[in-house]
Design a protein around this motif. Structure first.
Motif, mmCIF file in Angstrom:
data_model
loop_
_atom_site.group_PDB
_atom_site.id
_atom_site.type_symbol
_atom_site.label_atom_id
_atom_site.label_comp_id
_atom_site.label_asym_id
_atom_site.label_seq_id
_atom_site.Cartn_x
_atom_site.Cartn_y
_atom_site.Cartn_z
ATOM 1 N N SER A 194 0.813 -1.217 0.000
ATOM 2 C CA SER A 194 0.000 0.000 0.000
ATOM 3 C C SER A 194 0.846 1.265 0.000
ATOM 4 O O SER A 194 2.019 1.260 0.361
ATOM 5 C CB SER A 194 -0.934 0.002 1.216
ATOM 6 O OG SER A 194 -0.182 0.013 2.417
ATOM 7 N N PHE A 195 0.213 2.354 -0.435
ATOM 8 C CA PHE A 195 0.820 3.689 -0.447
ATOM 9 C C PHE A 195 2.138 3.703 -1.216
ATOM 10 O O PHE A 195 3.186 4.071 -0.714
ATOM 11 C CB PHE A 195 1.023 4.216 0.977
ATOM 12 C CG PHE A 195 -0.254 4.571 1.672
ATOM 13 C CD1 PHE A 195 -0.851 5.798 1.467
ATOM 14 C CD2 PHE A 195 -0.886 3.660 2.513
ATOM 15 C CE1 PHE A 195 -2.047 6.122 2.092
ATOM 16 C CE2 PHE A 195 -2.084 3.977 3.141
ATOM 17 C CZ PHE A 195 -2.667 5.215 2.925
ATOM 18 N N SER A 219 -3.802 -1.265 -1.593
ATOM 19 C CA SER A 219 -4.493 0.027 -1.683
ATOM 20 C C SER A 219 -3.540 1.180 -1.947
ATOM 21 O O SER A 219 -2.326 1.068 -1.777
ATOM 22 C CB SER A 219 -5.263 0.290 -0.382
ATOM 23 O OG SER A 219 -4.360 0.501 0.695
ATOM 24 N N HIS A 220 -4.122 2.305 -2.381
ATOM 25 C CA HIS A 220 -3.396 3.559 -2.599
ATOM 26 C C HIS A 220 -2.214 3.369 -3.539
ATOM 27 O O HIS A 220 -1.071 3.663 -3.223
ATOM 28 C CB HIS A 220 -2.938 4.153 -1.265
ATOM 29 C CG HIS A 220 -4.064 4.601 -0.388
ATOM 30 N ND1 HIS A 220 -4.698 3.749 0.484
ATOM 31 C CD2 HIS A 220 -4.689 5.802 -0.252
ATOM 32 C CE1 HIS A 220 -5.656 4.406 1.123
ATOM 33 N NE2 HIS A 220 -5.683 5.647 0.684
ATOM 34 N N TYR A 244 -8.673 2.754 -3.607
ATOM 35 C CA TYR A 244 -7.922 3.871 -4.156
ATOM 36 C C TYR A 244 -6.830 3.432 -5.132
ATOM 37 O O TYR A 244 -5.643 3.598 -4.916
ATOM 38 C CB TYR A 244 -7.339 4.730 -3.025
ATOM 39 C CG TYR A 244 -8.417 5.320 -2.158
ATOM 40 C CD1 TYR A 244 -9.234 6.323 -2.653
ATOM 41 C CD2 TYR A 244 -8.669 4.832 -0.871
ATOM 42 C CE1 TYR A 244 -10.259 6.851 -1.881
ATOM 43 C CE2 TYR A 244 -9.699 5.354 -0.103
ATOM 44 C CZ TYR A 244 -10.491 6.361 -0.616
ATOM 45 O OH TYR A 244 -11.506 6.882 0.139
ATOM 46 N N LYS A 458 -8.392 10.505 -0.703
ATOM 47 C CA LYS A 458 -7.433 9.427 -0.429
ATOM 48 C C LYS A 458 -6.474 9.780 0.702
ATOM 49 O O LYS A 458 -5.825 8.887 1.256
ATOM 50 C CB LYS A 458 -6.614 9.126 -1.683
ATOM 51 C CG LYS A 458 -7.385 8.495 -2.816
ATOM 52 C CD LYS A 458 -6.460 8.210 -3.994
ATOM 53 C CE LYS A 458 -7.210 7.586 -5.157
ATOM 54 N NZ LYS A 458 -6.313 7.282 -6.296
ATOM 55 N N PRO A 529 -0.501 10.428 -2.876
ATOM 56 C CA PRO A 529 -0.393 9.810 -4.203
ATOM 57 C C PRO A 529 0.237 10.701 -5.262
ATOM 58 O O PRO A 529 0.901 10.210 -6.154
ATOM 59 C CB PRO A 529 -1.856 9.495 -4.542
ATOM 60 C CG PRO A 529 -2.524 9.320 -3.221
ATOM 61 C CD PRO A 529 -1.852 10.289 -2.304
#
Length: 717
Positions: A194-195, A219-220, A244, A458, A529
């Motif tokens: 993620s991220f 995610s992200h 996201y 987000k 992001p």
């Protein structure tokens, strides 16, 4: 006899070997030399006076061979030397939550091939992962989260077939996942990507990771394309977080993907089908179907139907008369829909009133229901009197109310400005939110508004005000935020007209606040992001929570107001801000401030970097400058416009004048901080950081990460 003993001792001193540190010890001393700061003295007993390093802090040996290096959370500041690769029996490295920087040496992976765990999360490592990582065939745990790594994951990682934990979250990794990711890493039990900035499609072989447990977090990121149906092959107890990204098409309804709530899929505007409310069109369903089905003669091929070079033969496309008939019917149909829409829209129902005259609820007229949704009129404004029935779009799983509940709630006006009205909204269950109404107009730019607001939605950080939901219609554009109870930093510093009591902020609270603002900006600049720029940071846009923790608000608000068709006093955070446009007061969401202080109103433009009026593309250094002005305001207690005799100068010029005149600290310091003069060293250190942040040259200003690190060291010292 005594002479004989002395002779033996002399011979031993002459010919017996003197004990010295072994090769592994010297390799570890190279590691010590790469450490620039060791504030807790963690390596104080690392020296060459012993024959081996097995008694050193953080070192574990087996049969006098080093097998583990573990020094977590000791504030070590330095880099990782290649010499560690020369420890042939090294199995475990744990340097989490320190301040290491630089890239990972390839020699560590090519030589220490017995390594089983590498835990480096919570540092500032950067660069890409070496291709040699594939040589760590015994590696079981790789945790590089919360760093600054970039580039793609080397394809060689699929050779680490014993890998059980892979956590690369909160970095800047890009590109797609390597081929064979799922079929190669079959032992994975934990996967967190993620991220980051991963893109491309999710590999279909991820469904082969049958040993996964807990949450698979993708995610992200920027993953695109459909969700592979093979993800349903993962164990049913596994929670798959795909929020996201840029995924599209129908959500497969099989195995681990079934019976999941919408919270696993939000933030992907292109997804459709259950559990989302967005139905799938026939095109989306076809797009999600396997593309390998052959065309059978006698069936209509979708490609043939849409071909610009259609068949003209007997079995070919439609004739001219049929095409004309279809076009005419479409035009007539559109006109009828338009007439019906205009008729319905022109009819406005009055909201019913309770015995006190407050508007509430919706009412029905005969068999045709016509909704009329309003706030109770606890103040002079209602949120809406005529709202078209669009869905409230939740950006967070915590949003458990719908539009009806929101618009029936008690609403109190917090403030008004050219950017809209802000309400404090109390739902029937007691939950409180801040709702900003952006105005009426701009009905043609919904897609642009949707993309912008969902990108802002987000952002998740303790020091950023969270945007929970939004609503769009022709008449209303609403943004629903967390309600922040203790008002703005501007009011906390200077008070406001009519305030009955004013409690000045002590230094330790101010220091906590400036630390939190710095962390929030680091997140915006490096971990969000799109590596955002706030563009309009000032004390009125910093809200204070229950325990006075700061939360940055109004990010992207100018851009959204422009899209929504309002008349914002802000510009987009991608457009230079004219000083003349910021003279109207603005109230941040969640603040109990009906009108901002005169300080914030008059001095709003003085938080803008000097180059903001000349450069079209905003820079993160704009935010650094604004942050520096806030620091000066926190230390001096003065407004951004200072009276010097009959004239006025901005706060940055005033502080530079004080430095030139060598004024004592007491003349510069906020009088309310005099009880904290025992913290003089801390205050001076913050003042130095502020001066660096407001440097006239953007290139000479520090990054927010460096500022945040400096403040963390200051607080920890």
């Amino acid at each position: 006899m005594v002479a004989l003993v002395l002779l033996v001792l002399l011979l031993c001193n002459s010919y017996c070997p003197v004990t010295s540190l072994n090769e592994e010890g010297y390799a570890l001393l190279s590691f010590k030399q790469s450490i620039y700061e060791d504030p807790e003295g963690s390596l104080s007993n690392w020296n060459s006076s012993q024959d081996n390093p097995c008694s050193w802090n953080g070192i574990t040996c087996k049969d006098l061979r080093v097998v583990s290096l573990s020094i977590p959370k000791k504030k070590l500041y330095g880099f990782l030397p290649a010499a560690l690769g020369s420890l042939p029996d090294l199995r475990h490295i744990n340097l989490r939550n320190n301040r290491f920087f630089g890239s990972l040496p390839a020699a560590l992976f090519s030589q220490a091939r017995g390594l089983q765990s590498l835990v480096l999360y919570g540092n500032s490592f950067s660069g890409s992962l070496p291709d040699e990582i594939g040589k760590l065939t015994y590696l079981q745990s790789l945790d590089l989260s919360q760093n600054l790594f970039n580039g793609s994951i080397p394809s060689s990682i699929v050779q680490c077939k014993r890998l059980r934990t892979l956590d690369l979250s909160q970095n800047n990794f890009t590109a797609s996942l390597p081929s064979g990711f799922g079929s190669g890493l079959v032992s994975l039990e934990k996967l967190d990507l993620s991220f980051n900035k991963f893109n491309g499609s999710i590999p279909s072989d991820v469904g082969n990771l049958s040993s996964l447990q807990g949450t698979v977090d993708l995610s992200h990121n920027f993953f695109t394309g459909p969700i592979p149906a093979s993800l349903g092959s993962l164990p049913e107890k596994v929670y798959i977080d795909l929020t996201y990204n840029n995924l599209s098409g129908p959500i497969p309804q099989n195995g681990a993907l079934m019976n999941r709530g919408p919270t696993a899929f939000i933030g992907n505007p292109g997804l459709c089908g259950p559990p989302l409310k967005t139905p799938c069109s026939s095109d989306a369903v076809n797009a999600g179907a396997p593309s390998s089905i052959p065309y059978l003669p006698g069936n209509d091929s979708p490609q043939d139907k849409g071909s610009s070079g259609g068949h003209n033969g007997k079995g070919g496309g439609l004739g001219k008369s049929a095409v004309i008939a279809i076009v005419v019917s479409d035009v007539v149909g559109i006109c009828l829909v338009g007439l019906v829409f205009s008729y319905c829209y022109s009819r406005v129902c009055p909201c019913r009133r309770d015995k006190d005259g407050n508007r509430y609820g919706f009412e029905k007229r005969g068999k045709r229901r016509k909704d009329c949704l309003c706030f109770r009129k606890d103040e002079s404004e209602t949120l809406s009197e005529n709202v078209e029935q669009y869905d409230l779009v939740a950006l967070d799983a915590q949003v458990a109310f719908d539009l009806d509940e929101l618009l029936k709630a008690s609403a109190f006006v917090l403030g008004k400005s050219g950017i809209g009205i802000v309400y404090k909204v109390v739902l029937e269950d007691g939950l409180t939110y801040a709702v900003r109404r952006l105005g009426e107009g701009g009905s043609q730019r919904f897609k642009e508004f949707q993309a912008e607001v969902e990108a802002i939605g987000k952002l998740r950080h303790p020091n950023i005000v969270t945007l929970r939901a939004y609503y769009w219609s022709v008449d209303e554009k609403l943004l629903i935020y967390d309600y922040i109870p203790n008002g703005s930093l501007s009011t906390a510093l200077h008070g406001k007209p009519g305030m009955v009591s004013f409690s000045p902020l002590p230094w330790h609270v101010r220091l906590m606040i400036i630390q939190g603002i710095a962390k929030g900006l680091v997140y915006l600049h490096e971990f969000s992001p799109k590596k955002y720029v706030h563009g309009d940071l000032k004390p009125n846009n910093v809200l204070l929570g229950q325990n006075m923790e700061p939360q940055i608000s109004d990010f992207g608000l100018g851009r959204l107001a422009n899209i929504a068709g309002g008349s914002p006093t802000l510009q987009s955070n991608r457009i230079p801000i004219e000083k003349s446009q910021d003279k109207q007061s603005k109230t941040a969401p969640g603040s109990d401030v009906a009108t901002v202080s005169s300080t914030a109103t008059i001095g709003g433009t003085y938080y803008h970097a000097p180059e903001a009026l000349k450069v079209v593309k905003p820079s993160q250094k704009w935010d650094v400058y604004s942050y520096g002005v806030i620091l000066l305001e926190m230390v001096t207690g003065r407004s951004p416009l200072v009276h010097v005799g009959p004239s006025e100068v901005d706060l940055v010029s005033w502080i530079q004048l004080c430095i030139e005149e060598e004024k004592p600290l007491v003349d510069v310091l906020d009088p309310y901080l005099e009880p904290d003069l025992d913290k003089e060293e801390e205050i001076i250190a913050v003042l130095k950081i502020a001066i660096a942040c407001v440097h006239a040259s953007p290139e000479r200003r520090p990054t927010m990460r460096h500022v945040s690190d400096a403040l963390n060291r200051l607080v920890a010292s």
